[in-house]
Structure formats: C-alpha cells, structure tokens
Design a protein around this motif. Structure first.
Motif, short mmCIF file in Angstrom:
data_model
loop_
_atom_site.label_atom_id
_atom_site.label_comp_id
_atom_site.label_asym_id
_atom_site.label_seq_id
_atom_site.Cartn_x
_atom_site.Cartn_y
_atom_site.Cartn_z
N HIS A 47 0.56 -1.19 0.16
CA HIS A 47 0.02 0.17 -0.48
C HIS A 47 0.43 1.49 0.06
CE1 HIS A 47 0.97 -0.43 3.78
NE2 HIS A 47 0.81 0.50 4.32
N ARG A 48 2.10 1.16 0.45
CA ARG A 48 2.70 2.71 0.55
C ARG A 48 3.46 2.79 -0.49
NH1 ARG A 48 7.90 0.54 3.51
NH2 ARG A 48 8.71 2.54 2.64
N LEU A 51 0.11 4.35 -3.47
CA LEU A 51 -0.04 5.63 -3.45
C LEU A 51 0.35 6.22 -4.40
CD1 LEU A 51 -0.61 6.02 -0.12
CD2 LEU A 51 -1.70 5.72 -0.87
N ASP A 53 1.98 7.56 -7.61
CA ASP A 53 1.04 7.49 -9.18
C ASP A 53 2.10 6.98 -10.32
OD1 ASP A 53 -0.82 8.37 -7.90
OD2 ASP A 53 -0.57 10.80 -8.93
N LYS A 123 8.80 6.95 -2.92
CA LYS A 123 9.11 8.89 -3.59
C LYS A 123 10.17 8.35 -3.53
CE LYS A 123 7.68 12.13 -1.86
NZ LYS A 123 8.24 13.33 -0.67
N SER A 126 9.88 5.96 -7.08
CA SER A 126 9.10 6.74 -8.34
C SER A 126 9.47 7.80 -9.41
CB SER A 126 7.54 7.65 -7.42
OG SER A 126 8.42 8.69 -7.28
#
Length: 222
Positions: A47-48, A51, A53, A123, A126
């Motif tokens: 789930h982390r 989130l 995109d 992050k 990503s």
C-alpha cells in the motif's frame, strides 16, 4: 560443534522458516530434518508504493538502485562497464555506503545519495524508469539473498533488471535477468518498452505483501 548444535535445533523444531528457498533446502539437507517447513520471503508493504502515481518516461533514461552500497553486495566492475556503455543515461544510487565504496561509482552520469528513511523509499523509486539489482554473484553468500528491493520496484510499477541470483527466478518474467554489461544494457532497453503493464507488475507482487505472508505463517502455526 556449532554445526552439530544447529542441526540438533533444526531436527527438533516444529516449524522451520527461511526467507531464502536456497538456504531452506540447504539446511533441510544438512540436518536431515523431517518436519514442517515454510518459505517466508522478505515482504513489502504494497500500500505504501501503490500510493505513488505512474511516472511517465522522461527524455533521459533514469536507472536506479536502493540498498546497501558495498563491494560484498554490488558488482562494481559490471556497473562501471554499464556507465560507460550508456553515458547519456542517469544512474541513481541511494543507500548507506562508505567513502571508499562510493569511489567505485565515480562517473559523470552517476548520482549517489545517502540512505533515506523507509517512508521516503516509494517517492525515491518513483523517479526511476528501471530498477536494477546488480548484485555480485561471485560471492557465494549472495546465493541465499532474497532481494526485497525487487518487490519494492515492482510495487511501484517499474520494470526490473537483475544479475542471475538464485532467488530471483521466482520473479520471472517480471524481472529480466542479465549476466554481462552488454546484456544488462540490452535488457534495460527491452523492459522500457515491453508489453508488461504498470498494473500487471503491481498485481503480481501482491503475493509478497506482508499481510499475505504473515497470515500464511499464522495459518501454518495454527
């Protein structure tokens, strides 16, 4: 003496678990145990990463690695060759390392960042177009490593290229395997435009979510 002590424990325990199938099989054979065993890989909190995109490919290819930067873990010779083969790519390495180890990543197209807190990893990942696992397979200890970072990369929906670790087989075809600098570069280029979707990678890696793994363990204990 230590081996005998270990074998006695392995024979007597009701349940043996390991994060590595290779290590699990070795210990079963070593001790001659006859009991319940379970493979419990290093999981991921999906789930982390869900989130985050989907990131569009940038004009410059960004190849990234998150983890310990050390000569025990990484194949620095392989990496140096890859850096030279693709000087127009950007390579990002994030993780704990010594000043001496960082020298092996010295290249104009390489950025080395210090370790970050776990909550920052989604992050960081990503920003990658491809996640890599350039582990040093010459070190026999790497035979027993289940690379959690493969789960993290896939949870973020990005493709992965790895050296041929024994424990990486379970991720095929969602992780490409490469055993030479040219092959590694070729596989990175292949996964950038393969037919495996962002969502397919995320759906595949759900089986390694900690909630699934821990419930599996609890069921076995029960």
């Amino acid at each position: 003496l230590l081996l005998n002590m270990e074998n006695n424990v392995l024979k007597r325990c009701d349940l043996l678990l390991s994060s590595s199938k290779t290590l699990l099989n070795r210990k079963i054979k070593q001790s001659g145990r006859d009991g319940e065993n379970i493979f419990l890989p290093n999981g991921v909190d999906c789930h982390r990463f869900f989130l985050i995109d989907k990131k569009k490919l940038s004009n410059q290819v960004v190849v990234g690695f998150v983890g310990t930067i050390s000569s025990r873990a990484l194949d620095f010779a392989l990496l140096q060759s890859i850096f030279q083969l693709r000087p127009n790519w950007k390579f990002i390495f994030v993780g704990p390392s010594s000043f001496e180890e960082k020298k092996y990543l010295n290249s104009k197209n390489v950025i080395v960042l210090e370790a970050v807190e776990g909550k920052e990893i989604p992050k960081i990942i990503s920003n990658f177009d491809v996640g890599i696992i350039p582990y040093n397979i010459e070190d026999e200890r790497m035979d027993y490593v289940f690379p959690r970072k493969a789960c993290e990369y896939l949870s973020a929906g990005i493709p992965v290229v790895s050296t041929p670790l024994k424990e990486i087989e379970i991720f095929k075809p969602y992780v490409r395997i490469a055993n030479s600098p040219k092959n590694f570069v070729q596989e990175i280029e292949n996964v950038l435009y393969d037919n495996i979707s962002f969502d397919e990678r995320r759906n595949f890696v759900k089986q390694f979510d900690w909630n699934i793994l821990v419930n599996k363990l609890i069921d076995k204990i029960s």
